[in-house]
Design a protein around this motif. Structure first.
Motif, PDB file in Angstrom:
ATOM      1  N   UNK A  91       0.817  -1.221   0.000  1.00 25.54           N
ATOM      2  CA  UNK A  91       0.000   0.000   0.000  1.00 25.54           C
ATOM      3  C   UNK A  91       0.847   1.266   0.000  1.00 25.54           C
ATOM      4  N   UNK A  92       1.947   1.267   0.753  1.00 28.57           N
ATOM      5  CA  UNK A  92       2.795   2.465   0.800  1.00 28.57           C
ATOM      6  C   UNK A  92       3.479   2.709  -0.536  1.00 28.57           C
ATOM      7  N   UNK A  93       3.908   1.630  -1.193  1.00 25.36           N
ATOM      8  CA  UNK A  93       4.540   1.775  -2.508  1.00 25.36           C
ATOM      9  C   UNK A  93       3.547   2.322  -3.527  1.00 25.36           C
ATOM     10  N   UNK A  94       2.335   1.766  -3.542  1.00 29.13           N
ATOM     11  CA  UNK A  94       1.313   2.229  -4.485  1.00 29.13           C
ATOM     12  C   UNK A  94       0.942   3.682  -4.229  1.00 29.13           C
ATOM     13  N   UNK A  95       0.829   4.037  -2.950  1.00 30.01           N
ATOM     14  CA  UNK A  95       0.513   5.422  -2.626  1.00 30.01           C
ATOM     15  C   UNK A  95       1.672   6.355  -2.936  1.00 30.01           C
ATOM     16  N   UNK A  96       2.893   5.847  -2.816  1.00 30.46           N
ATOM     17  CA  UNK A  96       4.047   6.648  -3.212  1.00 30.46           C
ATOM     18  C   UNK A  96       4.030   6.948  -4.696  1.00 30.46           C
ATOM     19  N   UNK A  97       3.677   5.944  -5.493  1.00 29.15           N
ATOM     20  CA  UNK A  97       3.592   6.135  -6.937  1.00 29.15           C
ATOM     21  C   UNK A  97       2.473   7.119  -7.280  1.00 29.15           C
ATOM     22  N   UNK A  98       1.304   6.938  -6.673  1.00 28.40           N
ATOM     23  CA  UNK A  98       0.204   7.870  -6.916  1.00 28.40           C
ATOM     24  C   UNK A  98       0.576   9.270  -6.459  1.00 28.40           C
ATOM     25  N   UNK A  99       1.331   9.344  -5.362  1.00 24.89           N
ATOM     26  CA  UNK A  99       1.733  10.628  -4.823  1.00 24.89           C
ATOM     27  C   UNK A  99       2.614  11.419  -5.768  1.00 24.89           C
ATOM     28  N   UNK A 100       3.565  10.746  -6.418  1.00 25.66           N
ATOM     29  CA  UNK A 100       4.456  11.480  -7.316  1.00 25.66           C
ATOM     30  C   UNK A 100       3.683  12.005  -8.518  1.00 25.66           C
ATOM     31  N   UNK A 101       2.678  11.276  -8.974  1.00 24.59           N
ATOM     32  CA  UNK A 101       1.820  11.783 -10.050  1.00 24.59           C
ATOM     33  C   UNK A 101       1.013  12.980  -9.560  1.00 24.59           C
ATOM     34  N   UNK A 102       0.506  12.876  -8.328  1.00 18.75           N
ATOM     35  CA  UNK A 102      -0.259  13.983  -7.779  1.00 18.75           C
ATOM     36  C   UNK A 102       0.562  15.253  -7.697  1.00 18.75           C
ATOM     37  N   UNK A 103       1.815  15.101  -7.315  1.00 20.04           N
ATOM     38  CA  UNK A 103       2.623  16.305  -7.151  1.00 20.04           C
ATOM     39  C   UNK A 103       3.294  16.763  -8.440  1.00 20.04           C
ATOM     40  N   UNK A 104       3.219  15.953  -9.479  1.00 17.45           N
ATOM     41  CA  UNK A 104       3.458  16.485 -10.819  1.00 17.45           C
ATOM     42  C   UNK A 104       2.331  17.465 -11.145  1.00 17.45           C
ATOM     43  N   UNK A 105       1.100  17.059 -10.784  1.00 15.23           N
ATOM     44  CA  UNK A 105      -0.040  17.960 -10.953  1.00 15.23           C
ATOM     45  C   UNK A 105       0.115  19.215 -10.124  1.00 15.23           C
ATOM     46  N   UNK A 106       0.603  19.061  -8.895  1.00 22.44           N
ATOM     47  CA  UNK A 106       0.814  20.228  -8.037  1.00 22.44           C
ATOM     48  C   UNK A 106       1.887  21.143  -8.611  1.00 22.44           C
ATOM     49  N   UNK A 107       2.949  20.554  -9.186  1.00 26.83           N
ATOM     50  CA  UNK A 107       4.007  21.337  -9.829  1.00 26.83           C
ATOM     51  C   UNK A 107       3.441  22.131 -11.008  1.00 26.83           C
ATOM     52  N   UNK A 108       2.670  21.455 -11.854  1.00 30.61           N
ATOM     53  CA  UNK A 108       2.070  22.133 -13.006  1.00 30.61           C
ATOM     54  C   UNK A 108       1.135  23.245 -12.547  1.00 30.61           C
ATOM     55  N   UNK A 109       0.396  22.977 -11.455  1.00 30.55           N
ATOM     56  CA  UNK A 109      -0.509  23.979 -10.901  1.00 30.55           C
ATOM     57  C   UNK A 109       0.262  25.197 -10.410  1.00 30.55           C
ATOM     58  N   UNK A 110       1.343  24.955  -9.660  1.00 28.96           N
ATOM     59  CA  UNK A 110       2.104  26.060  -9.072  1.00 28.96           C
ATOM     60  C   UNK A 110       2.756  26.933 -10.136  1.00 28.96           C
TER      61      UNK A 110
END
Length: 497
Positions: free
Chosen positions: A426-445
């Protein structure tokens, strides 16, 4: 699995002990993760003060926030691997302690910049301050990435999949609570602390020049005085939360345990992955397991892609809300802080509702509720931006309703990822989802800073609504996905015998 069968075969004493430890784990980790946000979302309230004093542009802030978001996503990704192998509570406590250190350093950013440059004012000091600000924010985001992976490991170990969406959505309100408290407390700091330099004409002219305001215009002068009266208040937005984070680290270390087995309890029925039926499982089997459950799992990848769109929308509102409301809707910084705080309060209610609806309406299939939430978030954001002339109170409520729905997918993606990867990954999967999420956050910022400076705030929110629609389309594409991956996991270990 029906709720009454969750504890099949357990005696009353074991059930009582388990429920006590489950509740303790949820509460301790909720408080700890809320404090993580206390030393993360304070920056958004400090930004207007930094602009007023030093003339730092939206583009500069956007670059710093964007780079920090990428670092955060990468940190979450790496720590997903680390936490699946080591003690979650120790890692989470150390991460919060390091966040406190970086916040203390940010508060002394001007002193550090002056020491490096040898000057107390001027372009050299400001350029160095931007660099120091960037370094401390990036370090803080690196340490922030240690916060969520331990929870992604802890909670699926203590909560059955049939209850995970409801209970983890309650837990997921922790970051909304932390963010809401951060913006309200820091808004109070910005409006009540600092030095009163309102009688210093050079300070008045500095603020006027940095904000592009005319002291001869009464409304502009009112804004100028609000910053001049609380000069350097922004520093306390970092120092006070940092002190709280030190206490929070101790709270996590002494309050948490990694899983039921660490306190003498058995694994929850129905959450066995099949791992124990295979003799000699080591690194090779672990790698194969991750390949099947995470790296080649199409549902995990669909959730990752959706997370990009969710984070563009969510972080666009949360990170930039105070600046938008002060610059485009003419609010005071305190009123803007309360508005964003209300957004977070509605988000808390919406997150709990999304978890309840997932378990009770969609039978644990979180992706279906995610689609409903994204569609509704787009609707309310569209109303907010298309009707700027609505009464201020109504506009704030509409923005808060967008918060009610946008936080549902943010929470449920983590729940769905944990269920599909099982508690073993679960932590690995959430880590992977997290990096995609913060690519979105980077694009947003980066995108919002540039768009706001060149095309105005209306264009920013048109883009945010469009991105939200793309997220809704992505979620509906996985409508037929199963609830969890435990059957897939047992098939994998069955083939390893």
């Amino acid at each position: 699995m029906p709720k009454e069968n969750i504890f099949a075969g357990w005696d009353a004493a074991t059930i009582k002990k388990y429920k006590s430890w489950q509740l303790r784990t949820i509460i301790v980790s909720m408080v700890g993760y809320a404090i993580y946000y206390f030393v993360r979302k304070n920056f958004s309230i400090a930004m207007p003060g930094l602009t007023a004093q030093y003339g730092i542009s939206n583009t500069s802030f956007g670059i710093v926030i964007g780079i920090g978001s990428l670092i955060y996503g990468l940190s979450r990704f790496i720590n997903g691997f680390v936490v699946d192998r080591f003690s979650a509570r120790v890692i989470m406590a150390i991460g919060l302690l390091l966040c406190a250190a970086s916040n203390f350093a940010f508060g002394y950013g001007v002193n550090i910049s002056s020491w490096i440059t040898g000057v107390d004012e001027g372009p050299d000091l400001i350029n160095m301050l931007i660099l120091v600000m960037a370094v401390t924010i990036v370090l803080n985001q690196l340490f922030q990435g240690v916060g969520y992976p331990p929870c992604a490991r802890l909670l699926p170990s203590w909560i059955h999949p049939s209850e995970l969406a409801t209970k983890m959505s309650v837990w997921n309100t922790s970051h909304s609570i932390g963010a809401a408290l951060a913006v309200v407390v820091c808004g109070y700091i910005m409006g009540h602390m600092g030095r009163d330099l309102s009688s210093d004409q050079s300070v008045i002219m500095t603020i006027a020049g940095n904000l592009g305001l005319d002291p001869e215009i009464p409304e502009d002068m009112k804004t100028i005085l609000s910053y001049a009266t609380h000069w350097d208040a922004w520093k306390w937005c970092f120092w006070l939360p940092a002190g709280l984070a030190v206490l929070g680290a101790a709270w996590l270390y002494f309050g948490l345990r990694d899983d039921p087995r660490s306190v003498g309890l058995p694994e929850l029925p129905g959450t066995k992955t099949g791992k124990k039926t295979v003799g000699g499982t080591g690194n090779t089997s672990r790698s194969k397991f991750l390949k099947v459950m995470v790296w080649t799992n199409r549902w995990i990848w669909t959730l990752c892609i959706a997370n990009v769109f969710v984070y563009v929308m969510r972080m666009g509102i949360l990170d930039w809300g105070p600046k938008f409301l002060t610059e485009a809707r003419d609010m005071s910084i305190e009123d803007a802080a309360w508005s964003v705080g209300l957004f977070e309060i509605f988000a808390i209610i919406g997150t709990i509702f999304a978890g309840w609806a997932t378990d009770h309406i969609f039978r644990g299939k979180a992706h279906r509720m995610c689609f409903v939430c994204m569609a509704c978030a787009c609707l309310f954001m569209g109303i907010f931006i298309l009707f700027p002339g609505l009464p201020m109170v109504l506009s704030i409520i509409i923005l808060a309703m967008a918060g009610f729905f946008i936080y549902g997918p943010q929470a449920l993606i983590g729940i769905a990822s944990a269920n599909h990867a099982t508690k073993e990954a679960s932590a690995t999967a959430n880590g992977l989802a997290g990096i995609f999420g913060y690519v979105g956050s980077f694009l947003s910022a980066i995108g919002i800073g540039v768009v706001a400076d060149h095309w105005g705030w209306n264009m920013v929110f048109y883009i945010i609504v469009g991105v939200g629609l793309l997220g809704a389309i992505t979620f509906i594409s996985m409508w037929a996905a199963p609830r969890d991956g435990y059957e897939r996991s047992n098939r994998f270990y069955g083939q390893q015998k």
